[in-house]
Design a protein around this motif. Structure first.
Motif, PDB file in Angstrom:
ATOM      1  N   GLY A   1       0.655  -1.065  -0.090  1.00 40.30           N
ATOM      2  CA  GLY A   1      -0.122  -0.026  -0.122  1.00 40.30           C
ATOM      3  C   GLY A   1       0.778   1.224  -0.109  1.00 40.30           C
TER       4      GLY A   1
ATOM      5  N   THR B   1       1.371   3.487  -2.143  1.00 42.00           N
ATOM      6  CA  THR B   1       1.131   4.497  -2.835  1.00 42.00           C
ATOM      7  C   THR B   1       0.249   5.495  -2.191  1.00 42.00           C
ATOM      8  N   GLY B   2      -0.014   5.080  -0.982  1.00 46.93           N
ATOM      9  CA  GLY B   2      -0.852   6.166  -0.157  1.00 46.93           C
ATOM     10  C   GLY B   2       0.322   7.054   0.712  1.00 46.93           C
ATOM     11  N   ASP B   3      -0.507   7.998   1.341  1.00 55.50           N
ATOM     12  CA  ASP B   3       0.373   9.096   1.899  1.00 55.50           C
ATOM     13  C   ASP B   3       1.151   8.535   2.778  1.00 55.50           C
TER      14      ASP B   3
ATOM     15  N   SER C   1       1.889  -2.236  -4.564  1.00 52.10           N
ATOM     16  CA  SER C   1       0.554  -1.841  -4.785  1.00 52.10           C
ATOM     17  C   SER C   1      -0.241  -2.956  -5.239  1.00 52.10           C
ATOM     18  N   ARG C   2      -1.594  -2.817  -5.374  1.00 52.22           N
ATOM     19  CA  ARG C   2      -2.305  -3.905  -6.049  1.00 52.22           C
ATOM     20  C   ARG C   2      -2.036  -3.707  -7.634  1.00 52.22           C
TER      21      ARG C   2
ATOM     22  N   ALA D   1       0.928  -0.871   4.991  1.00 53.64           N
ATOM     23  CA  ALA D   1       0.377   0.634   5.169  1.00 53.64           C
ATOM     24  C   ALA D   1      -0.871   0.920   3.966  1.00 53.64           C
TER      25      ALA D   1
ATOM     26  N   PRO E   1      -5.288   0.725   4.379  1.00 56.02           N
ATOM     27  CA  PRO E   1      -6.443   1.048   4.988  1.00 56.02           C
ATOM     28  C   PRO E   1      -7.005  -0.524   6.025  1.00 56.02           C
ATOM     29  N   TYR E   2      -7.443  -0.247   7.340  1.00 58.75           N
ATOM     30  CA  TYR E   2      -7.946  -1.265   7.948  1.00 58.75           C
ATOM     31  C   TYR E   2      -9.044  -1.954   7.284  1.00 58.75           C
TER      32      TYR E   2
ATOM     33  N   VAL F   1      -1.057   0.174  10.942  1.00 55.76           N
ATOM     34  CA  VAL F   1      -2.528   0.392  10.701  1.00 55.76           C
ATOM     35  C   VAL F   1      -3.382   0.740  11.809  1.00 55.76           C
TER      36      VAL F   1
ATOM     37  N   PHE G   1       4.940   3.102  14.103  1.00 52.30           N
ATOM     38  CA  PHE G   1       4.813   3.870  13.111  1.00 52.30           C
ATOM     39  C   PHE G   1       3.255   4.455  13.107  1.00 52.30           C
ATOM     40  N   HIS G   2       2.516   4.228  14.057  1.00 54.62           N
ATOM     41  CA  HIS G   2       1.270   4.721  14.180  1.00 54.62           C
ATOM     42  C   HIS G   2       0.688   6.257  14.085  1.00 54.62           C
TER      43      HIS G   2
ATOM     44  N   VAL H   1       3.149   8.718  13.351  1.00 54.35           N
ATOM     45  CA  VAL H   1       3.836   9.595  12.534  1.00 54.35           C
ATOM     46  C   VAL H   1       2.802  10.152  11.405  1.00 54.35           C
TER      47      VAL H   1
ATOM     48  N   ALA I   1       2.017  11.482   7.985  1.00 58.03           N
ATOM     49  CA  ALA I   1       2.336  11.364   6.489  1.00 58.03           C
ATOM     50  C   ALA I   1       2.655  12.595   5.963  1.00 58.03           C
TER      51      ALA I   1
HETATM   52  N1  LIG Z   1      -1.795   8.929   6.651  1.00 52.22           N
HETATM   53  C1  LIG Z   1      -1.249   9.091   7.807  1.00 52.22           C
HETATM   54  O1  LIG Z   1      -0.635   9.950   8.397  1.00 52.22           O
HETATM   55  C2  LIG Z   1      -1.065   7.609   8.411  1.00 52.22           C
HETATM   56  C3  LIG Z   1      -0.124   7.762   9.598  1.00 52.22           C
HETATM   57  C4  LIG Z   1       0.076   6.656  10.690  1.00 52.22           C
HETATM   58  C5  LIG Z   1      -0.438   5.500  10.306  1.00 52.22           C
HETATM   59  N2  LIG Z   1      -1.357   5.415   9.151  1.00 52.22           N
HETATM   60  C6  LIG Z   1      -1.952   3.931   8.656  1.00 52.22           C
HETATM   61  O2  LIG Z   1      -1.062   3.947   7.670  1.00 52.22           O
HETATM   62  C7  LIG Z   1      -2.218   3.023   6.761  1.00 52.22           C
HETATM   63  C8  LIG Z   1      -2.272   3.776   5.247  1.00 52.22           C
HETATM   64  O3  LIG Z   1      -2.460   5.104   5.511  1.00 52.22           O
HETATM   65  P1  LIG Z   1      -3.091   5.916   4.069  1.00 52.22           P
HETATM   66  O4  LIG Z   1      -3.420   7.416   4.486  1.00 52.22           O
HETATM   67  O5  LIG Z   1      -1.601   5.914   3.606  1.00 52.22           O
HETATM   68  O6  LIG Z   1      -4.160   5.287   3.430  1.00 52.22           O
HETATM   69  P2  LIG Z   1      -4.622   5.328   2.015  1.00 52.22           P
HETATM   70  O7  LIG Z   1      -4.102   6.333   1.157  1.00 52.22           O
HETATM   71  O8  LIG Z   1      -6.115   5.204   1.910  1.00 52.22           O
HETATM   72  O9  LIG Z   1      -4.278   3.714   1.469  1.00 52.22           O
HETATM   73  C9  LIG Z   1      -2.996   3.330   1.212  1.00 52.22           C
HETATM   74  C10 LIG Z   1      -2.835   2.433  -0.003  1.00 52.22           C
HETATM   75  O10 LIG Z   1      -3.717   1.149   0.432  1.00 52.22           O
HETATM   76  C11 LIG Z   1      -3.991   0.602  -0.832  1.00 52.22           C
HETATM   77  N3  LIG Z   1      -5.413  -0.001  -0.640  1.00 52.22           N
HETATM   78  C12 LIG Z   1      -6.541   0.785  -0.428  1.00 52.22           C
HETATM   79  N4  LIG Z   1      -7.560  -0.100  -0.249  1.00 52.22           N
HETATM   80  C13 LIG Z   1      -6.946  -1.303  -0.010  1.00 52.22           C
HETATM   81  C14 LIG Z   1      -7.475  -2.629   0.064  1.00 52.22           C
HETATM   82  N5  LIG Z   1      -8.835  -2.932   0.104  1.00 52.22           N
HETATM   83  N6  LIG Z   1      -6.769  -3.558  -0.194  1.00 52.22           N
HETATM   84  C15 LIG Z   1      -5.313  -3.372  -0.482  1.00 52.22           C
HETATM   85  N7  LIG Z   1      -4.936  -2.371  -0.609  1.00 52.22           N
HETATM   86  C16 LIG Z   1      -5.742  -1.216  -0.399  1.00 52.22           C
HETATM   87  C17 LIG Z   1      -4.116   1.747  -1.934  1.00 52.22           C
HETATM   88  O11 LIG Z   1      -3.082   1.475  -2.956  1.00 52.22           O
HETATM   89  P3  LIG Z   1      -3.254   0.813  -4.463  1.00 52.22           P
HETATM   90  O12 LIG Z   1      -4.753   1.105  -4.667  1.00 52.22           O
HETATM   91  O13 LIG Z   1      -2.174   1.152  -4.946  1.00 52.22           O
HETATM   92  O14 LIG Z   1      -3.266  -0.629  -3.874  1.00 52.22           O
HETATM   93  C18 LIG Z   1      -3.746   3.031  -1.278  1.00 52.22           C
HETATM   94  O15 LIG Z   1      -3.123   3.893  -1.999  1.00 52.22           O
HETATM   95  C19 LIG Z   1      -3.723   3.286   7.391  1.00 52.22           C
HETATM   96  O16 LIG Z   1      -3.916   2.029   8.046  1.00 52.22           O
HETATM   97  C20 LIG Z   1      -3.647   4.320   8.130  1.00 52.22           C
HETATM   98  O17 LIG Z   1      -4.263   4.120   9.560  1.00 52.22           O
HETATM   99  C21 LIG Z   1      -1.523   6.539   8.358  1.00 52.22           C
END
Ligand SMILES: NC(=O)c1ccc[n+]([C@@H]2O[C@H](COP(=O)([O-])OP(=O)(O)OC[C@H]3O[C@@H](n4cnc5c(N)ncnc54)[C@H](OP(=O)(O)O)[C@@H]3O)[C@@H](O)[C@H]2O)c1
Length: 217
Positions: free
Chosen positions: A13, A15-17, A37-38, A72, A74-75, A98, A135-136, A138, A140
């Motif tokens: 994952g 590709t996310g933030d 990524s997928r 990284a 989503p839940y 996560v 890293f919960h 931190v 992005a």
């Molecule tokens: N954002 C923050 O500041 C932050 C901080 C600490 C922890 N977190 C945790 O880190 C994780 C990611 O956060 P994020 O903000 O980066 O999330 P996000 O952008 O919503 O998702 C990250 C990536 O996960 C992939 N994804 C989405 N749905 C999926 C699914 N059903 N199955 C498999 N892959 C899937 C997608 O990549 P593809 O479409 O390219 O596969 C997406 O780009 C979360 O669990 C969050 O709680 C986030």
């Protein structure tokens, strides 16, 4: 301190933030970084945007090639993704960041998880891997911000395998300003994941990207 020089980091994952933010900091610290990524195309685009030698591929390829793998996603997609990668992740340290959170008009709140926490869910699925929670808290946004040279926070690292938690503490410290602090066994990951809801509330009230510091250690 455990030597993590040259350890390759895969990010599922990525590709996310959060994934891109961690990828950027670890690549700048000299680690080979593989963004998962997928979609291989999305992974390659994300790797190009991160730069610093990061590469991109499908999650399964990244899981099998990287020395250590960060989850990284989503839940919502967490359990199913890990179930599909059991073989690729066997024998590896898998770092779960996560946060199972819901959002409504009152803000963020912790979701109940049958296994206790997202990290324990990962450990229940990945019985052949060494699961660590970290890293919960931190942000992005901070990880991606080129004007932030030092990231001012402690990363709480939880797990049941001492060598694995020491490795992840050392990896956290590859990010300038960060200290990796052991935070207990995996059964205590629930509070750390849930605390993110409080940090999001702090961020909204004070228009900040808050981090935590543990004193007297
Ligand atoms: N954002 C923050 O500041 C932050 C901080 C600490 C922890 N977190 C945790 O880190 C994780 C990611 O956060 P994020 O903000 O980066 O999330 P996000 O952008 O919503 O998702 C990250 C990536 O996960 C992939 N994804 C989405 N749905 C999926 C699914 N059903 N199955 C498999 N892959 C899937 C997608 O990549 P593809 O479409 O390219 O596969 C997406 O780009 C979360 O669990 C969050 O709680 C986030």
């Amino acid at each position: 301190m455990t030597d993590v020089n040259g350890l390759s980091i895969g990010i599922l994952g990525g590709t996310g933030d959060q994934g891109k933010g961690l990828a950027r900091r670890f690549a700048l610290a000299g680690h080979p970084v593989l963004i998962g990524s997928r979609s291989a195309r999305r992974a390659q685009e994300a790797a190009e945007s991160v730069g610093a030698g990061a590469t991109g591929d499908e999650n399964a390829a990244v899981a099998s090639q990287a020395g250590l793998v960060i989850v990284a996603v989503p839940y919502d997609g967490h359990k199913a993704l890990l179930e599909s990668l059991r073989a690729e992740l066997a024998g590896k340290i898998v770092v779960d960041c996560v946060n199972p959170l819901g959002f409504d008009k009152q803000g963020a709140y912790a979701l109940p998880v049958e296994e206790g926490s997202a990290a324990q869910q990962a450990a229940a699925v990945l019985t052949e891997s060494r699961v660590v929670a970290a890293f919960h808290h931190v942000s992005a946004v901070v990880l991606m911000d080129p004007s932030v040279e030092k990231v001012d926070l402690d990363v709480l690292v939880l797990g049941d395998d001492r060598e694995a938690t020491s490795t992840v503490q050392a990896l956290a410290e590859a990010i300038p300003g960060v200290r990796g602090v052991y935070g207990g066994r995996l059964r205590n990951a629930c509070q750390v994941e849930a605390l993110t809801a409080n940090i999001i509330s702090i961020n909204r009230r004070y228009k900040a990207h808050a981090g935590l510091r543990v004193t007297d250690i």
